[in-house]
Design a protein around this motif. Sequence first.
Motif, PDB file in Angstrom:
ATOM      1  N   TRP A  28       6.263  11.785  43.697  1.00 41.12           N
ATOM      2  CA  TRP A  28       6.695  10.563  44.358  1.00 41.12           C
ATOM      3  C   TRP A  28       6.553   9.381  43.404  1.00 41.12           C
ATOM      4  O   TRP A  28       7.443   8.530  43.329  1.00 41.12           O
ATOM      5  CB  TRP A  28       5.879  10.324  45.626  1.00 41.12           C
ATOM      6  CG  TRP A  28       6.332   9.122  46.388  1.00 41.12           C
ATOM      7  CD1 TRP A  28       7.334   9.058  47.294  1.00 41.12           C
ATOM      8  CD2 TRP A  28       5.799   7.797  46.282  1.00 41.12           C
ATOM      9  NE1 TRP A  28       7.465   7.781  47.775  1.00 41.12           N
ATOM     10  CE2 TRP A  28       6.532   6.974  47.160  1.00 41.12           C
ATOM     11  CE3 TRP A  28       4.789   7.218  45.531  1.00 41.12           C
ATOM     12  CZ2 TRP A  28       6.285   5.623  47.317  1.00 41.12           C
ATOM     13  CZ3 TRP A  28       4.538   5.867  45.682  1.00 41.12           C
ATOM     14  CH2 TRP A  28       5.283   5.083  46.563  1.00 41.12           C
ATOM     15  N   CYS A  29       5.463   9.312  42.672  1.00 38.10           N
ATOM     16  CA  CYS A  29       5.251   8.222  41.711  1.00 38.10           C
ATOM     17  C   CYS A  29       6.295   8.255  40.594  1.00 38.10           C
ATOM     18  O   CYS A  29       6.758   7.212  40.152  1.00 38.10           O
ATOM     19  CB  CYS A  29       3.842   8.286  41.121  1.00 38.10           C
ATOM     20  SG  CYS A  29       2.594   7.599  42.223  1.00 38.10           S
ATOM     21  N   ALA A  30       6.647   9.445  40.162  1.00 37.28           N
ATOM     22  CA  ALA A  30       7.671   9.557  39.121  1.00 37.28           C
ATOM     23  C   ALA A  30       9.025   9.068  39.644  1.00 37.28           C
ATOM     24  O   ALA A  30       9.791   8.432  38.914  1.00 37.28           O
ATOM     25  CB  ALA A  30       7.792  11.001  38.644  1.00 37.28           C
ATOM     26  N   ASP A  31       9.294   9.334  40.927  1.00 39.14           N
ATOM     27  CA  ASP A  31      10.564   8.915  41.531  1.00 39.14           C
ATOM     28  C   ASP A  31      10.562   7.446  41.955  1.00 39.14           C
ATOM     29  O   ASP A  31      11.629   6.843  42.116  1.00 39.14           O
ATOM     30  CB  ASP A  31      10.886   9.776  42.763  1.00 39.14           C
ATOM     31  CG  ASP A  31      11.144  11.226  42.405  1.00 39.14           C
ATOM     32  OD1 ASP A  31      11.424  11.508  41.212  1.00 39.14           O
ATOM     33  OD2 ASP A  31      11.061  12.083  43.312  1.00 39.14           O
ATOM     34  N   ASN A  32       9.390   6.878  42.181  1.00 41.62           N
ATOM     35  CA  ASN A  32       9.260   5.498  42.672  1.00 41.62           C
ATOM     36  C   ASN A  32       8.211   4.735  41.857  1.00 41.62           C
ATOM     37  O   ASN A  32       7.172   4.345  42.390  1.00 41.62           O
ATOM     38  CB  ASN A  32       8.839   5.508  44.149  1.00 41.62           C
ATOM     39  CG  ASN A  32       9.783   6.285  45.015  1.00 41.62           C
ATOM     40  OD1 ASN A  32      10.834   5.788  45.365  1.00 41.62           O
ATOM     41  ND2 ASN A  32       9.411   7.508  45.357  1.00 41.62           N
ATOM     42  N   PRO A  33       8.451   4.501  40.585  1.00 39.18           N
ATOM     43  CA  PRO A  33       7.398   3.931  39.736  1.00 39.18           C
ATOM     44  C   PRO A  33       6.903   2.550  40.171  1.00 39.18           C
ATOM     45  O   PRO A  33       5.704   2.278  40.107  1.00 39.18           O
ATOM     46  CB  PRO A  33       8.036   3.886  38.345  1.00 39.18           C
ATOM     47  CG  PRO A  33       9.495   4.005  38.574  1.00 39.18           C
ATOM     48  CD  PRO A  33       9.675   4.747  39.852  1.00 39.18           C
ATOM     49  N   GLU A  34       7.782   1.686  40.629  1.00 41.38           N
ATOM     50  CA  GLU A  34       7.356   0.345  41.042  1.00 41.38           C
ATOM     51  C   GLU A  34       6.491   0.406  42.301  1.00 41.38           C
ATOM     52  O   GLU A  34       5.450  -0.242  42.370  1.00 41.38           O
ATOM     53  CB  GLU A  34       8.561  -0.572  41.265  1.00 41.38           C
ATOM     54  CG  GLU A  34       9.200  -1.049  39.976  1.00 41.38           C
ATOM     55  CD  GLU A  34       8.210  -1.799  39.089  1.00 41.38           C
ATOM     56  OE1 GLU A  34       7.498  -2.705  39.579  1.00 41.38           O
ATOM     57  OE2 GLU A  34       8.147  -1.478  37.888  1.00 41.38           O
ATOM     58  N   LYS A  35       6.951   1.168  43.281  1.00 37.17           N
ATOM     59  CA  LYS A  35       6.172   1.297  44.523  1.00 37.17           C
ATOM     60  C   LYS A  35       4.843   1.981  44.243  1.00 37.17           C
ATOM     61  O   LYS A  35       3.822   1.638  44.839  1.00 37.17           O
ATOM     62  CB  LYS A  35       6.961   2.054  45.584  1.00 37.17           C
ATOM     63  CG  LYS A  35       8.091   1.241  46.157  1.00 37.17           C
ATOM     64  CD  LYS A  35       8.666   1.903  47.376  1.00 37.17           C
ATOM     65  CE  LYS A  35       9.757   1.004  47.934  1.00 37.17           C
ATOM     66  NZ  LYS A  35      10.092   1.319  49.298  1.00 37.17           N
ATOM     67  N   LYS A  43      -1.008   1.765  43.878  1.00 38.60           N
ATOM     68  CA  LYS A  43      -2.238   1.934  43.118  1.00 38.60           C
ATOM     69  C   LYS A  43      -3.017   0.628  43.014  1.00 38.60           C
ATOM     70  O   LYS A  43      -4.252   0.609  43.109  1.00 38.60           O
ATOM     71  CB  LYS A  43      -1.935   2.485  41.733  1.00 38.60           C
ATOM     72  CG  LYS A  43      -1.547   3.952  41.764  1.00 38.60           C
ATOM     73  CD  LYS A  43      -1.239   4.480  40.388  1.00 38.60           C
ATOM     74  CE  LYS A  43      -0.889   5.958  40.446  1.00 38.60           C
ATOM     75  NZ  LYS A  43      -0.571   6.506  39.122  1.00 38.60           N
ATOM     76  N   ALA A  44      -2.304  -0.484  42.840  1.00 34.67           N
ATOM     77  CA  ALA A  44      -2.964  -1.792  42.770  1.00 34.67           C
ATOM     78  C   ALA A  44      -3.628  -2.123  44.101  1.00 34.67           C
ATOM     79  O   ALA A  44      -4.765  -2.624  44.146  1.00 34.67           O
ATOM     80  CB  ALA A  44      -1.956  -2.872  42.391  1.00 34.67           C
ATOM     81  N   PHE A  45      -2.931  -1.839  45.200  1.00 35.56           N
ATOM     82  CA  PHE A  45      -3.502  -2.088  46.519  1.00 35.56           C
ATOM     83  C   PHE A  45      -4.732  -1.232  46.738  1.00 35.56           C
ATOM     84  O   PHE A  45      -5.760  -1.698  47.244  1.00 35.56           O
ATOM     85  CB  PHE A  45      -2.462  -1.819  47.621  1.00 35.56           C
ATOM     86  CG  PHE A  45      -3.023  -1.956  49.002  1.00 35.56           C
ATOM     87  CD1 PHE A  45      -3.210  -3.207  49.563  1.00 35.56           C
ATOM     88  CD2 PHE A  45      -3.398  -0.836  49.725  1.00 35.56           C
ATOM     89  CE1 PHE A  45      -3.756  -3.342  50.833  1.00 35.56           C
ATOM     90  CE2 PHE A  45      -3.940  -0.957  50.989  1.00 35.56           C
ATOM     91  CZ  PHE A  45      -4.123  -2.217  51.551  1.00 35.56           C
ATOM     92  N   ALA A  46      -4.659   0.042  46.354  1.00 37.20           N
ATOM     93  CA  ALA A  46      -5.790   0.957  46.531  1.00 37.20           C
ATOM     94  C   ALA A  46      -7.001   0.469  45.724  1.00 37.20           C
ATOM     95  O   ALA A  46      -8.135   0.504  46.211  1.00 37.20           O
ATOM     96  CB  ALA A  46      -5.404   2.372  46.126  1.00 37.20           C
ATOM     97  N   GLU A  47      -6.757   0.018  44.526  1.00 36.65           N
ATOM     98  CA  GLU A  47      -7.852  -0.481  43.686  1.00 36.65           C
ATOM     99  C   GLU A  47      -8.469  -1.739  44.295  1.00 36.65           C
ATOM    100  O   GLU A  47      -9.697  -1.893  44.331  1.00 36.65           O
ATOM    101  CB  GLU A  47      -7.347  -0.764  42.270  1.00 36.65           C
ATOM    102  CG  GLU A  47      -8.446  -1.070  41.293  1.00 36.65           C
ATOM    103  CD  GLU A  47      -9.468   0.055  41.172  1.00 36.65           C
ATOM    104  OE1 GLU A  47     -10.676  -0.267  41.070  1.00 36.65           O
ATOM    105  OE2 GLU A  47      -9.087   1.231  41.188  1.00 36.65           O
TER     106      GLU A  47
END
Length: 109
Positions: free
Chosen positions: A7-14, A19-23
């Motif tokens: 999913w991250c590979a398909d949606n790099p911006e999201k 990841k920023a929100f989780a951190e």
Amino acid sequence: MAKREKWCADNPEKCKEMKAFAEQRRAQCKADPAMFEQERKARMDQRFRRADADGNGQLSRQEAESRSPRLARHFDRIDANKDGQLSLEELAVAMEMRRAHRFHHYRRA
């Protein structure tokens, strides 16, 4: 993990935003663990009340299957007193055991 990586590979911006929100959330939780625990318990209570269709304070297998399929898969393991109903206390104990297991598992890795 593989699904998330794809999913991250398909949606790099999201993925970057997520990841920023989780951190950020991790930092908030570390700064005020009591508030985090209170929020977690409130969410669990809210989900339980939503799943408790008849409002009797217990979840039957049928309520779990229709309103929380993931919970239904583990119903027998969580039903500690084997009465065919899940109480909020039984769910809390099961979640705590799951959290402890994960913590122990990741600490060993």
